[in-house]
Enzyme design. Structure first.
Site, PDB file in Angstrom:
ATOM      1  N   ARG A 130       3.097 -12.313   2.087  1.00 51.68           N
ATOM      2  CA  ARG A 130       4.888 -12.607   1.467  1.00 51.68           C
ATOM      3  C   ARG A 130       5.794 -12.417   2.629  1.00 51.68           C
ATOM      4  NH1 ARG A 130       5.682 -10.077  -4.956  1.00 51.68           N
ATOM      5  NH2 ARG A 130       7.559 -11.566  -4.213  1.00 51.68           N
TER       6      ARG A 130
ATOM      7  N   PRO B  30       0.520  -1.693  -0.295  1.00 49.88           N
ATOM      8  CA  PRO B  30      -0.126   0.158   0.133  1.00 49.88           C
ATOM      9  C   PRO B  30       1.216   1.402   0.029  1.00 49.88           C
ATOM     10  CG  PRO B  30      -0.921  -1.500   1.891  1.00 49.88           C
ATOM     11  CD  PRO B  30       0.445  -1.915   1.552  1.00 49.88           C
ATOM     12  N   GLU B  31      -0.036   2.024  -0.843  1.00 47.39           N
ATOM     13  CA  GLU B  31       1.395   3.343  -0.520  1.00 47.39           C
ATOM     14  C   GLU B  31       0.232   4.589   0.345  1.00 47.39           C
ATOM     15  OE1 GLU B  31       0.695   4.808  -4.997  1.00 47.39           O
ATOM     16  OE2 GLU B  31       1.564   2.919  -4.971  1.00 47.39           O
TER      17      GLU B  31
END
Length: 276
Positions: free
Chosen positions: A108, A2-3
């Site tokens: 991940r 996410p940004e």
């Protein structure tokens, strides 16, 4: 991913939900090893606030320490009822005093959970530049010109300006009509100040739309809901489609190892104006 818009969305929701609560228990699942070695020490102190620094989320404890999350690529923070079924890839569960659970999941496992003391906060802040929202256009321009590289690479340099990621860099450059490969030193002060306006505009839109959820469906908000900004992309993920401004064709390339989308016709590489 996410940004900034995604992390800001989660941060704002956490601000509504967590202050005044205590963490009653911490459960680390499976073989996951948090960056913080003493997570159980957060049991007891109340959560007094929530803050975003760059793309990191800080839960501020009443003893001054901070529980810090960095979602990196596939991390999530989810607020669930204690009776809710386990979430996929659940790594750490924080059981709260109101009977709910704050769950950190990460497919991940590139994300991390850290615990910062008050004395460590200053050094932590130095790892990040200011938000675009905190900068005037001229200072934003001056900071980007410190890095002699392609403008898109400079936007992604978190020590120069924090929070901007690949999605929003692509679309901000399109709004400002600047080619992503343009060198910072070839752009005028006026172009860079215009880029600041575009960056702020596209980030504010992303926040209003509660972030972008891509085809992988990895980003969801605190309540497990998707964002909608993906329905408003200007160039990102639109290779081969028509430009929304000049009807040229959106081009895709790799720049600095990141997927890059732009219109060759109306995004320029220098301070020379382009006629559409």
């Amino acid at each position: 991913m996410p940004e900034l818009p995604e992390v800001e969305t989660i941060t704002r929701d956490l601000k509504k939900e967590l202050p005044g609560l205590e963490i009653k228990e911490v459960v680390v699942h499976g073989s996951y090893r948090p960056k913080a070695k003493d997570l159980n020490s957060v049991v007891g102190p109340k959560i007094t606030g929530v803050e975003r620094i760059g793309k990191t989320i800080h839960l501020i404890l009443e003893d001054g320490r901070r529980l810090v999350f960095h979602l990196i690529m596939t991390g999530r923070l989810l607020l669930r009822d204690a009776q809710a079924k386990p979430d996929p890839d659940q790594r750490v569960t924080f059981k709260l005093s109101n009977g709910k659970e704050l769950r950190f999941t990460d497919q991940r496992m590139f994300g991390w959970v850290e615990l910062l003391g008050q004395e460590e906060l200053g050094d932590f802040r130095l790892r990040f530049g200011p938000d675009p929202f905190e900068l005037t256009p001229d200072i934003f321009a001056n900071r980007l010109q410190q890095k002699k590289t392609a403008i898109k690479n400079a936007l992604l340099e978190q020590k120069l300006v924090s929070g901007i990621g690949n999605i929003y860099a692509n679309d901000a450059l399109w709004l400002a009509q600047i080619h992503p490969e343009a060198k910072t030193t070839d752009l005028s002060q006026e172009q860079l100040e215009s880029l600041h306006k575009s960056v702020v505009e596209i980030l504010q839109e992303g926040i209003a739309h509660r972030g972008s959820t891509l085809e992988d469906k990895m980003y969801v908000d605190l309540y497990g809901r998707e964002g909608s900004h993906q329905d408003h992309f200007r160039v990102y993920s639109r290779a081969g489609e028509k430009c929304l401004r000049c009807e040229g064709t959106i081009t895709f390339t790799q720049l600095g190892g990141r997927g890059t989308f732009f219109c060759e016709r109306c995004q320029v590489k220098s301070s020379q104006p382009t006629l559409i």
